[in-house]
Write a protein that holds these residues in place. Structure first.
Motif, PDB file in Angstrom:
ATOM      1  N   GLU A  86      56.011  37.710  50.225  1.00 16.83           N
ATOM      2  CA  GLU A  86      56.137  37.534  48.780  1.00 16.83           C
ATOM      3  C   GLU A  86      54.984  36.710  48.224  1.00 16.83           C
ATOM      4  OE1 GLU A  86      59.897  36.296  47.349  1.00 16.83           O
ATOM      5  OE2 GLU A  86      61.019  37.561  48.734  1.00 16.83           O
ATOM      6  N   MET A  87      54.547  35.721  48.990  1.00 15.12           N
ATOM      7  CA  MET A  87      53.434  34.892  48.544  1.00 15.12           C
ATOM      8  C   MET A  87      52.149  35.713  48.453  1.00 15.12           C
ATOM      9  SD  MET A  87      51.812  31.500  50.347  1.00 15.12           S
ATOM     10  CE  MET A  87      53.453  30.857  50.680  1.00 15.12           C
ATOM     11  N   LYS A  88      51.893  36.552  49.470  1.00 14.60           N
ATOM     12  CA  LYS A  88      50.700  37.392  49.464  1.00 14.60           C
ATOM     13  C   LYS A  88      50.740  38.382  48.306  1.00 14.60           C
ATOM     14  CE  LYS A  88      48.756  35.858  53.278  1.00 14.60           C
ATOM     15  NZ  LYS A  88      47.443  35.169  53.260  1.00 14.60           N
ATOM     16  N   ALA A  89      51.900  38.966  48.044  1.00 18.74           N
ATOM     17  CA  ALA A  89      52.036  39.921  46.943  1.00 18.74           C
ATOM     18  C   ALA A  89      51.787  39.246  45.598  1.00 18.74           C
ATOM     19  CB  ALA A  89      53.428  40.554  46.955  1.00 18.74           C
ATOM     20  N   LYS A  90      52.285  38.012  45.460  1.00 20.75           N
ATOM     21  CA  LYS A  90      52.085  37.278  44.216  1.00 20.75           C
ATOM     22  C   LYS A  90      50.615  36.952  44.003  1.00 20.75           C
ATOM     23  CE  LYS A  90      53.634  33.196  41.661  1.00 20.75           C
ATOM     24  NZ  LYS A  90      54.465  31.978  41.681  1.00 20.75           N
ATOM     25  N   GLU A  91      49.934  36.548  45.075  1.00 15.50           N
ATOM     26  CA  GLU A  91      48.501  36.240  44.973  1.00 15.50           C
ATOM     27  C   GLU A  91      47.718  37.472  44.554  1.00 15.50           C
ATOM     28  OE1 GLU A  91      47.442  34.755  48.783  1.00 15.50           O
ATOM     29  OE2 GLU A  91      48.405  32.792  48.491  1.00 15.50           O
ATOM     30  N   ALA A  92      48.078  38.623  45.108  1.00 18.72           N
ATOM     31  CA  ALA A  92      47.374  39.865  44.759  1.00 18.72           C
ATOM     32  C   ALA A  92      47.614  40.251  43.312  1.00 18.72           C
ATOM     33  CB  ALA A  92      47.838  41.000  45.676  1.00 18.72           C
ATOM     34  N   SER A  93      48.851  40.039  42.839  1.00 16.19           N
ATOM     35  CA  SER A  93      49.173  40.428  41.456  1.00 16.19           C
ATOM     36  C   SER A  93      48.502  39.530  40.437  1.00 16.19           C
ATOM     37  CB  SER A  93      50.693  40.404  41.250  1.00 16.19           C
ATOM     38  OG  SER A  93      51.172  39.081  41.319  1.00 16.19           O
ATOM     39  N   GLU A  94      48.039  38.352  40.877  1.00 16.19           N
ATOM     40  CA  GLU A  94      47.404  37.430  39.944  1.00 16.19           C
ATOM     41  C   GLU A  94      45.919  37.716  39.748  1.00 16.19           C
ATOM     42  OE1 GLU A  94      48.405  33.654  41.597  1.00 16.19           O
ATOM     43  OE2 GLU A  94      50.407  33.621  40.684  1.00 16.19           O
ATOM     44  N   SER A  95      45.406  38.784  40.378  1.00 10.14           N
ATOM     45  CA  SER A  95      44.017  39.195  40.154  1.00 10.14           C
ATOM     46  C   SER A  95      43.973  39.993  38.857  1.00 10.14           C
ATOM     47  CB  SER A  95      43.526  40.046  41.335  1.00 10.14           C
ATOM     48  OG  SER A  95      43.600  39.308  42.523  1.00 10.14           O
ATOM     49  N   ASN A  96      44.067  39.295  37.736  1.00 11.84           N
ATOM     50  CA  ASN A  96      44.258  39.939  36.437  1.00 11.84           C
ATOM     51  C   ASN A  96      43.076  40.792  35.987  1.00 11.84           C
ATOM     52  OD1 ASN A  96      46.808  38.815  36.061  1.00 11.84           O
ATOM     53  ND2 ASN A  96      45.956  36.917  35.255  1.00 11.84           N
ATOM     54  N   ASP A  97      41.886  40.528  36.526  1.00  9.66           N
ATOM     55  CA  ASP A  97      40.745  41.290  36.076  1.00  9.66           C
ATOM     56  C   ASP A  97      40.697  42.678  36.691  1.00  9.66           C
ATOM     57  OD1 ASP A  97      40.302  40.137  38.547  1.00  9.66           O
ATOM     58  OD2 ASP A  97      38.124  40.125  38.304  1.00  9.66           O
ATOM     59  N   ILE A  98      41.472  42.913  37.754  1.00 15.72           N
ATOM     60  CA  ILE A  98      41.517  44.229  38.384  1.00 15.72           C
ATOM     61  C   ILE A  98      42.503  45.116  37.621  1.00 15.72           C
ATOM     62  CG2 ILE A  98      42.073  45.508  40.484  1.00 15.72           C
ATOM     63  CD1 ILE A  98      41.328  43.003  42.073  1.00 15.72           C
ATOM     64  N   LEU A  99      42.040  46.277  37.167  1.00 10.27           N
ATOM     65  CA  LEU A  99      42.922  47.198  36.453  1.00 10.27           C
ATOM     66  C   LEU A  99      43.686  48.067  37.451  1.00 10.27           C
ATOM     67  CD1 LEU A  99      40.553  48.217  33.506  1.00 10.27           C
ATOM     68  CD2 LEU A  99      42.369  46.510  33.523  1.00 10.27           C
ATOM     69  N   VAL A 100      42.960  48.797  38.281  1.00 12.25           N
ATOM     70  CA  VAL A 100      43.577  49.611  39.327  1.00 12.25           C
ATOM     71  C   VAL A 100      42.642  49.660  40.522  1.00 12.25           C
ATOM     72  CG1 VAL A 100      44.967  51.092  37.806  1.00 12.25           C
ATOM     73  CG2 VAL A 100      42.623  51.739  38.314  1.00 12.25           C
ATOM     74  N   HIS A 101      43.170  50.118  41.647  1.00 10.78           N
ATOM     75  CA  HIS A 101      42.350  50.359  42.826  1.00 10.78           C
ATOM     76  C   HIS A 101      42.118  51.858  42.931  1.00 10.78           C
ATOM     77  CE1 HIS A 101      43.586  46.267  43.683  1.00 10.78           C
ATOM     78  NE2 HIS A 101      42.613  46.201  44.567  1.00 10.78           N
ATOM     79  N   GLY A 102      40.858  52.241  43.045  1.00 11.77           N
ATOM     80  CA  GLY A 102      40.499  53.649  43.062  1.00 11.77           C
ATOM     81  C   GLY A 102      40.900  54.341  44.347  1.00 11.77           C
ATOM     82  N   THR A 103      40.810  55.674  44.319  1.00  8.74           N
ATOM     83  CA  THR A 103      41.223  56.475  45.465  1.00  8.74           C
ATOM     84  C   THR A 103      40.324  56.248  46.677  1.00  8.74           C
ATOM     85  OG1 THR A 103      39.929  58.312  44.527  1.00  8.74           O
ATOM     86  CG2 THR A 103      42.284  58.279  44.078  1.00  8.74           C
ATOM     87  N   SER A 104      39.092  55.819  46.455  1.00  8.68           N
ATOM     88  CA  SER A 104      38.184  55.560  47.571  1.00  8.68           C
ATOM     89  C   SER A 104      38.210  54.097  48.000  1.00  8.68           C
ATOM     90  CB  SER A 104      36.751  55.958  47.187  1.00  8.68           C
ATOM     91  OG  SER A 104      36.317  55.229  46.052  1.00  8.68           O
ATOM     92  N   GLY A 105      39.175  53.345  47.452  1.00  6.26           N
ATOM     93  CA  GLY A 105      39.315  51.941  47.806  1.00  6.26           C
ATOM     94  C   GLY A 105      38.515  51.004  46.922  1.00  6.26           C
ATOM     95  N   ASN A 106      37.743  51.565  45.991  1.00  5.35           N
ATOM     96  CA  ASN A 106      36.945  50.715  45.109  1.00  5.35           C
ATOM     97  C   ASN A 106      37.813  50.059  44.045  1.00  5.35           C
ATOM     98  OD1 ASN A 106      37.194  53.466  44.103  1.00  5.35           O
ATOM     99  ND2 ASN A 106      35.950  52.824  42.387  1.00  5.35           N
ATOM    100  N   ILE A 107      37.384  48.888  43.605  1.00  6.65           N
ATOM    101  CA  ILE A 107      38.099  48.149  42.566  1.00  6.65           C
ATOM    102  C   ILE A 107      37.619  48.608  41.203  1.00  6.65           C
ATOM    103  CG2 ILE A 107      38.392  45.873  41.517  1.00  6.65           C
ATOM    104  CD1 ILE A 107      38.244  44.685  44.328  1.00  6.65           C
ATOM    105  N   ILE A 108      38.546  48.959  40.339  1.00  4.44           N
ATOM    106  CA  ILE A 108      38.214  49.393  38.983  1.00  4.44           C
ATOM    107  C   ILE A 108      38.632  48.298  38.019  1.00  4.44           C
ATOM    108  CG2 ILE A 108      38.672  51.102  37.173  1.00  4.44           C
ATOM    109  CD1 ILE A 108      39.126  53.140  39.440  1.00  4.44           C
ATOM    110  N   LYS A 109      37.664  47.740  37.320  1.00  2.00           N
ATOM    111  CA  LYS A 109      37.942  46.675  36.373  1.00  2.00           C
ATOM    112  C   LYS A 109      36.928  46.717  35.249  1.00  2.00           C
ATOM    113  CE  LYS A 109      35.268  43.230  38.987  1.00  2.00           C
ATOM    114  NZ  LYS A 109      35.313  41.901  39.647  1.00  2.00           N
ATOM    115  N   ALA A 110      37.211  46.005  34.185  1.00  2.00           N
ATOM    116  CA  ALA A 110      36.255  45.892  33.080  1.00  2.00           C
ATOM    117  C   ALA A 110      35.041  45.109  33.567  1.00  2.00           C
ATOM    118  CB  ALA A 110      36.919  45.197  31.891  1.00  2.00           C
ATOM    119  N   ARG A 111      33.852  45.667  33.363  1.00  2.00           N
ATOM    120  CA  ARG A 111      32.654  45.060  33.946  1.00  2.00           C
ATOM    121  C   ARG A 111      31.720  44.426  32.919  1.00  2.00           C
ATOM    122  NH1 ARG A 111      32.360  46.249  39.206  1.00  2.00           N
ATOM    123  NH2 ARG A 111      33.642  47.972  39.981  1.00  2.00           N
TER     124      ARG A 111
END
Length: 319
Positions: A86-111
């Motif tokens: 639960e702690m790891k999941a919470k830490e991941a959810s707090e990465s507010n600048d990340i919008l979604v994770h792409g199909t190739s594993g890339n991070i999609i966010k406002a740049r």
């Protein structure tokens, strides 16, 4: 003995169950007192109320991870079902600048600054205009926001639409039925979605109507509720079409309208509904406009110089 059923959305259950049900076997090892069965797109568990409550909580973590990262490995399961899950999941959810994770594993966010303004504006307002030249990421950012909202179950569907203006190419002479004629025109929207949603799941969403991509004329007479709706290439909507689209907004809906005022492809005797809407809605509460420019271009460096040249000409013509 009580029972709980966990349902999930995927056209390929192996992504959840693992090859030869390896993931299911691993999940079972964490809940030895439960009888767990997997079939189709469901996982059924039987046992005591207390055990089932913990099972439900842990499965929510696993499915949240799958929906966000488009994958679920044995390592993910061991991490999330362990004591620190639960702690790891919470830490991941707090990465507010990340919008979604792409199909190739890339991070999609406002740049860029203005892409981040689109994100912030959409959080605060139900209707956002994102205006700027090609290559500034306005449509891509809007699609990422829509996918994020769908994954987080903030909306039930995504609707992407464009005015079917020929822009120098005659749709009537293209081969095929109406869908086949229009699909190439709507290809940029499909391309953005394919970057963010695995192909088989995207096909499933389209087949079920969870994601709809259609010409603007198809919006007439509808009420678009519980949806994230994007009107792309809005500079090619007429004034009547723009009014029609804006009045489609239903309950719990988010609208983003993207466009480039310098790239109007309408016949010379028709006025752009985008320009008209920006003028008359500029002081309406709940509506915000974000303007992007050459500083937001993240394509080839030459694109910035091309945009500068066209912008200079556009300003001269309108001065």
């Amino acid at each position: 003995m009580q029972e709980t059923v966990i349902q999930f959305e995927t056209s390929n259950p192996v992504e959840i169950f693992g090859v030869n049900n390896a993931n299911i076997q691993l999940i079972k090892s964490f809940f030895p007192k439960l009888k767990i069965h997997a079939r189709g797109t469901e996982i059924t568990a039987r046992g005591s109320k207390k055990e089932l409550e913990e099972f439900n909580d842990k499965m929510k973590l696993l499915l949240k991870h799958y929906n966000r990262y488009n994958s679920l490995s044995p390592q993910n399961i061991e991490l999330l079902l362990g004591e620190e899950g639960e702690m790891k999941a919470k830490e991941a959810s707090e990465s507010n600048d990340i919008l979604v994770h792409g199909t190739s594993g890339n991070i999609i966010k406002a740049r860029t600054i203005n892409q981040k303004r689109i994100v912030a504006s959409s959080d605060k307002n139900d209707l956002v205009f994102a205006i700027g030249p090609a290559g500034t990421g306005k449509t891509y950012t809007a699609v990422a926001l829509a996918v994020k909202a769908l994954k987080n179950k903030e909306v039930r569907r995504i609707i992407l639409t464009r005015p079917a203006v020929e822009a120098g190419e005659h749709l009537g002479f293209l081969p095929g039925d109406l869908k086949e004629k229009l699909d190439p025109y709507l290809l940029p929207l499909y391309d953005a979605l394919r970057d963010m949603i695995p192909s088989d799941r995207l096909d499933m969403f389209v087949d079920k109507g969870v994601i709809e991509i259609a010409p603007l004329a198809f919006m007439r007479g509808r009420t678009l509720d519980h949806a994230f709706v994007i009107l792309d290439e809005a500079q090619n909507a007429t004034e009547n079409q723009m009014k029609m689209f804006l009045t489609r907004m239903g309950a719990n809906a988010k609208f983003i309208i993207t466009g480039d005022e310098s790239q109007v492809d309408l016949p010379y005797n028709q006025k752009s509904g985008l320009k008209h809407a920006l003028r008359i809605l500029k002081n309406v509460k709940g509506i915000e406009t974000v303007r992007l420019d050459e500083r937001d271009v993240i394509r080839h460096s030459l694109v910035k110089r091309i945009i500068d040249a066209y912008e200079s000409q556009f300003k001269e013509q309108n001065s």
